[in-house]
Design a protein around this motif. Structure first.
Motif, PDB file in Angstrom:
ATOM      1  N   VAL A 183      -9.236 -12.944   7.292  1.00 50.80           N
ATOM      2  CA  VAL A 183      -9.993 -11.403   7.151  1.00 50.80           C
ATOM      3  C   VAL A 183     -10.608 -11.289   8.464  1.00 50.80           C
ATOM      4  CG1 VAL A 183     -11.610 -10.154   5.985  1.00 50.80           C
ATOM      5  CG2 VAL A 183     -10.011 -11.403   4.595  1.00 50.80           C
ATOM      6  N   PHE A 184     -11.466 -12.309   8.871  1.00 52.78           N
ATOM      7  CA  PHE A 184     -12.096 -12.155  10.312  1.00 52.78           C
ATOM      8  C   PHE A 184     -11.272 -11.684  11.330  1.00 52.78           C
ATOM      9  CE2 PHE A 184     -16.375 -14.348   8.931  1.00 52.78           C
ATOM     10  CZ  PHE A 184     -16.468 -13.277   7.917  1.00 52.78           C
ATOM     11  N   ASP A 185     -10.071 -12.343  11.343  1.00 50.35           N
ATOM     12  CA  ASP A 185      -9.074 -12.262  12.418  1.00 50.35           C
ATOM     13  C   ASP A 185      -8.369 -10.899  12.481  1.00 50.35           C
ATOM     14  OD1 ASP A 185      -9.371 -14.845  13.768  1.00 50.35           O
ATOM     15  OD2 ASP A 185      -7.381 -15.440  13.428  1.00 50.35           O
ATOM     16  N   GLY A 186      -8.319 -10.547  11.177  1.00 52.39           N
ATOM     17  CA  GLY A 186      -7.461  -9.094  10.975  1.00 52.39           C
ATOM     18  C   GLY A 186      -8.635  -7.870  11.561  1.00 52.39           C
ATOM     19  N   LEU A 187      -9.864  -8.375  11.481  1.00 52.78           N
ATOM     20  CA  LEU A 187     -10.839  -7.447  11.892  1.00 52.78           C
ATOM     21  C   LEU A 187     -11.159  -7.284  13.233  1.00 52.78           C
ATOM     22  CD1 LEU A 187     -13.772  -8.145   9.183  1.00 52.78           C
ATOM     23  CD2 LEU A 187     -12.878  -6.073   9.591  1.00 52.78           C
TER      24      LEU A 187
ATOM     25  N   ALA B  87      10.361 -12.452   7.511  1.00 54.13           N
ATOM     26  CA  ALA B  87       9.113 -11.834   7.796  1.00 54.13           C
ATOM     27  C   ALA B  87       8.989 -10.502   7.013  1.00 54.13           C
ATOM     28  CB  ALA B  87       8.931 -11.679   9.331  1.00 54.13           C
ATOM     29  N   GLU B  88      10.168  -9.711   7.227  1.00 54.16           N
ATOM     30  CA  GLU B  88      10.261  -8.404   6.605  1.00 54.16           C
ATOM     31  C   GLU B  88      10.003  -8.579   5.193  1.00 54.16           C
ATOM     32  OE1 GLU B  88      13.569  -4.813   6.815  1.00 54.16           O
ATOM     33  OE2 GLU B  88      13.696  -6.421   8.525  1.00 54.16           O
ATOM     34  N   ALA B  89      10.845  -9.457   4.700  1.00 51.17           N
ATOM     35  CA  ALA B  89      10.610  -9.546   3.252  1.00 51.17           C
ATOM     36  C   ALA B  89       9.407  -9.943   2.661  1.00 51.17           C
ATOM     37  CB  ALA B  89      11.451 -10.819   2.742  1.00 51.17           C
ATOM     38  N   PHE B  90       8.749 -10.903   3.415  1.00 55.38           N
ATOM     39  CA  PHE B  90       7.270 -11.142   2.802  1.00 55.38           C
ATOM     40  C   PHE B  90       6.399 -10.053   3.080  1.00 55.38           C
ATOM     41  CE2 PHE B  90       2.866 -12.376   3.911  1.00 55.38           C
ATOM     42  CZ  PHE B  90       2.797 -13.251   2.873  1.00 55.38           C
ATOM     43  N   PHE B  91       6.296  -9.270   4.144  1.00 53.62           N
ATOM     44  CA  PHE B  91       5.270  -8.085   4.148  1.00 53.62           C
ATOM     45  C   PHE B  91       5.940  -7.082   3.260  1.00 53.62           C
ATOM     46  CE2 PHE B  91       4.530 -10.330   8.162  1.00 53.62           C
ATOM     47  CZ  PHE B  91       3.060 -10.732   7.803  1.00 53.62           C
ATOM     48  N   GLY B  92       7.020  -6.774   3.192  1.00 52.14           N
ATOM     49  CA  GLY B  92       7.483  -5.465   2.433  1.00 52.14           C
ATOM     50  C   GLY B  92       7.317  -6.175   0.875  1.00 52.14           C
ATOM     51  N   CYS B  93       7.314  -7.183   0.509  1.00 51.64           N
ATOM     52  CA  CYS B  93       6.886  -7.531  -1.084  1.00 51.64           C
ATOM     53  C   CYS B  93       5.268  -7.559  -1.082  1.00 51.64           C
ATOM     54  CB  CYS B  93       7.466  -8.991  -1.327  1.00 51.64           C
ATOM     55  SG  CYS B  93       9.234  -9.183  -1.505  1.00 51.64           S
ATOM     56  N   GLN B 142       7.992 -20.408   7.924  1.00 54.00           N
ATOM     57  CA  GLN B 142       9.085 -21.267   8.591  1.00 54.00           C
ATOM     58  C   GLN B 142       9.469 -20.479   9.889  1.00 54.00           C
ATOM     59  OE1 GLN B 142      12.011 -22.371   5.744  1.00 54.00           O
ATOM     60  NE2 GLN B 142      11.324 -24.462   5.718  1.00 54.00           N
ATOM     61  N   VAL B 143       9.508 -19.116   9.691  1.00 59.50           N
ATOM     62  CA  VAL B 143       9.843 -18.669  11.003  1.00 59.50           C
ATOM     63  C   VAL B 143       8.617 -18.045  11.918  1.00 59.50           C
ATOM     64  CG1 VAL B 143      11.858 -17.546   9.981  1.00 59.50           C
ATOM     65  CG2 VAL B 143       9.786 -16.279   9.997  1.00 59.50           C
ATOM     66  N   GLY B 144       7.207 -18.705  11.366  1.00 60.80           N
ATOM     67  CA  GLY B 144       6.451 -18.447  12.294  1.00 60.80           C
ATOM     68  C   GLY B 144       5.761 -17.056  12.109  1.00 60.80           C
ATOM     69  N   ALA B 145       6.040 -16.324  11.131  1.00 63.79           N
ATOM     70  CA  ALA B 145       5.357 -15.087  10.962  1.00 63.79           C
ATOM     71  C   ALA B 145       4.331 -15.238  10.002  1.00 63.79           C
ATOM     72  CB  ALA B 145       6.443 -14.233  10.043  1.00 63.79           C
ATOM     73  N   VAL B 146       3.790 -16.275   9.483  1.00 65.15           N
ATOM     74  CA  VAL B 146       2.481 -16.289   8.739  1.00 65.15           C
ATOM     75  C   VAL B 146       1.783 -17.727   8.975  1.00 65.15           C
ATOM     76  CG1 VAL B 146       1.577 -16.530   6.296  1.00 65.15           C
ATOM     77  CG2 VAL B 146       3.235 -14.479   6.733  1.00 65.15           C
ATOM     78  N   VAL B 183      -5.338  -6.978   7.317  1.00 66.19           N
ATOM     79  CA  VAL B 183      -4.773  -7.850   6.327  1.00 66.19           C
ATOM     80  C   VAL B 183      -3.437  -8.501   6.980  1.00 66.19           C
ATOM     81  CG1 VAL B 183      -4.084  -8.597   4.106  1.00 66.19           C
ATOM     82  CG2 VAL B 183      -5.808  -7.151   4.197  1.00 66.19           C
ATOM     83  N   PHE B 184      -2.480  -7.717   7.271  1.00 61.45           N
ATOM     84  CA  PHE B 184      -1.188  -8.332   7.990  1.00 61.45           C
ATOM     85  C   PHE B 184      -1.618  -9.103   9.370  1.00 61.45           C
ATOM     86  CE2 PHE B 184       1.767  -5.305   5.479  1.00 61.45           C
ATOM     87  CZ  PHE B 184       1.489  -5.838   4.538  1.00 61.45           C
TER      88      PHE B 184
END
Lengths: 190, 190
Positions: A183-187, B87-93, B142-146, B183-184
């Motif tokens: 959350v903080f990073d997002g802020l 990445a797209e799948a994760f954030f889309g879901c 795994q693809v470094g998106a999160v 959040v993202f």
DNA sequence: AACGATACGGACTGGCCACTCCGGTTGTCC
DNA sequence: GGACAACCGGAGTGGCCAGTCCGTATCGTT
């Protein structure tokens, strides 16, 4: 405005009132607002009659509990805000608000609803906090510590939502810290 | 295991059951679970007797509504997950889950509590979603998106919490989008 | 210590709501 | 089209709980 101008309570009455508030805070926080009033009275060592004399309604009792919590938070927030530079103050207060509302989903909801349909007393003390938060936010944004496009409503939502997350994670401190990081990073800007 | 092995319902019974479920979903979602059962029955055009024959308990009705929603989300999540890269799948879901639980604070709480004290049926369908989420999360990591250090519990908390934020912001799409950004961005590494 | 005023306790009331029960209705199958 | 099951409706029941009322106890004051 808020005239606390009544004749002072008799000693025992004051004691009972305080005990009632303490017990109600504890019970509502840990077991939810659905707990029968009678149980709170018994736990405080008084009869229901006494409870309802001090708080004419269950709702009024709840309100009193809320106001008390809000005021405590406002006070601690003010201290913290005065003693730090903007970024630190902002994030510190964010944590503080979250931690103070621990175990109290419904309290945070009330903070949220305060701007919408809560009663006068709640309005007042929640306004105080909101004003402080707005100030904190503006200053943190001025020094570039927080994204400029966020407004007070978003901040309040973030607080309530983050509170909900914490409640879910329970007592796992590492996980809680990871959430704070997200959350903080997002802020922060960009 | 879950033997849906009963003799088929008579035509009118099936119709009533479906209507009841639809109406209950609508009513519980928009007005909360405190609404009297009788009102749901009336809105569905049946008597309370009928309601209680199909769902022996108010709680059972609630559970049926939940299961249905969970299954719908699981299905749509699966589609989305299959059709996109990690990445797209994760954030889309993530968005999908939030949007599907719109107006349903209590539903999200149930999702959350599912791992704790919910009933068998809920357990089952919430497990399905959790498994999907775990998969989605792992692949996005795994693809470094999160951020790599996040686990499933944190993800669930984030979902529920973000849902709470959205509920608070109501229908302001710009503000909602700003929250998603926060959040993202926070979810992405470093 | 004695006397008002103030506060207490808890039995009681009223309303609400989940759930039951059974006389009547409607689908289904031969 | 008749007969039997499956289903329906909704008045009724029981339990729970917020809030009241008044006889009794306690406080504070002279």
């Amino acid at each position: 405005m808020s005239g606390t101008q009544e004749r002072p309570l008799r000693a025992d009455a004051a004691r009972n009132r305080a005990r009632l508030l303490d017990v109600a805070t504890e019970v509502f926080t840990t077991r939810g607002v659905g707990v029968p009033t009678e149980e709170i009275a018994r736990a405080a060592g008084v009869g229901v009659g006494t409870l309802f004399r001090h708080f004419p309604t269950k709702e009024a009792l709840l309100e009193a509990v809320m106001v008390r919590r809000l005021e405590a938070i406002a006070a601690r927030t003010a201290d913290l805000a005065a003693a730090s530079e903007p970024a630190e103050a902002f994030f510190g207060c964010f944590r503080l608000v979250i931690e103070q509302s621990a175990g109290k989903n419904e309290f945070t909801q009330a903070l949220a609803a305060a701007g919408v349909d809560a009663h006068a007393a709640l309005q007042e003390s929640s306004q105080a906090i909101r004003a402080q938060l707005a100030d904190l936010l503006a200053r943190a944004q001025q020094v570039g510590a927080v994204r400029a496009e966020l407004g007070l409503p978003e901040l309040v939502a973030l607080l309530v939502g983050t509170g909900a997350m914490m409640e879910l994670l329970g007592a796992d401190p590492a996980a809680r810290e990871r959430i704070f990081e997200v959350v903080f990073d997002g802020l922060r800007p960009h």
